[in-house]
Scaffold this motif. Structure first.
Motif, PDB file in Angstrom:
ATOM      1  N   SER A 191      -2.383  57.677  26.101  1.00 40.61           N
ATOM      2  CA  SER A 191      -2.631  57.280  27.481  1.00 40.61           C
ATOM      3  C   SER A 191      -1.965  58.335  28.339  1.00 40.61           C
ATOM      4  O   SER A 191      -1.081  59.034  27.868  1.00 40.61           O
ATOM      5  N   PRO A 192      -2.381  58.557  29.562  1.00 42.13           N
ATOM      6  CA  PRO A 192      -3.430  57.882  30.313  1.00 42.13           C
ATOM      7  C   PRO A 192      -4.785  57.947  29.607  1.00 42.13           C
ATOM      8  O   PRO A 192      -4.945  58.619  28.602  1.00 42.13           O
ATOM      9  N   ASN A 224      -3.434  55.129  34.308  1.00 38.52           N
ATOM     10  CA  ASN A 224      -2.188  55.298  33.562  1.00 38.52           C
ATOM     11  C   ASN A 224      -1.525  53.935  33.351  1.00 38.52           C
ATOM     12  O   ASN A 224      -0.849  53.427  34.239  1.00 38.52           O
ATOM     13  N   TRP A 257       2.915  60.599  34.495  1.00 31.54           N
ATOM     14  CA  TRP A 257       2.408  61.732  33.733  1.00 31.54           C
ATOM     15  C   TRP A 257       2.147  62.886  34.684  1.00 31.54           C
ATOM     16  O   TRP A 257       1.677  62.678  35.800  1.00 31.54           O
TER      17      TRP A 257
END
Length: 131
Positions: free
Chosen positions: A6-7, A32, A38
């Protein structure tokens, strides 16, 4: 089903057809779910029948060279806060002279590492007609 990266890509939208020399509009939504922010994220888009390819090395390199490839955003990518969602939009140019048929488009969500190997996070597929 176990999800590791992830995202992730959560949505897509595109125009269904265009003539040679025309444009397909494509948008990809990224979310996210992580509790951390991130950084240095980017989306690449290219054309080619790669959706069933399981290996990421081949998926990221095998594409239809008649079409341009795209990446957004420029310079250092984008950031995504915990729980946030964003959209990246592309205008895909249809080359003059390509066959009037259906084509697969592919997008990949990547975490850029400027001094090392980047990280593949997710991918998506879309289909359009050249008319």
């Amino acid at each position: 089903m176990k999800r590791v990266n992830s995202p992730m890509i959560l949505s897509e939208g595109w125009s269904n057809s265009a003539p040679p020399g025309g444009t397909i509009n494509y948008s990809v939504g990224i979310g996210n779910p992580d509790p951390i922010e991130w950084f240095n994220l980017a989306v690449s888009v290219s054309i080619g029948n790669r959706n069933p390819i399981a290996g990421n090395d081949e998926f990221l390199t095998a594409f239809d060279a008649r079409f341009p490839t795209y990446a957004k955003p420029a310079t250092v990518g984008f950031s995504l806060a915990p729980g946030a969602f964003t959209t990246q939009s592309f205008q895909i140019t249809i080359p003059a002279g390509v066959e009037k048929t259906g084509y697969f488009g592919n997008s990949a969500l990547l975490n850029i590492s400027f001094l090392d190997v980047g990280q593949y996070l997710d991918r998506a597929c879309f289909f359009f007609d050249v008319v």
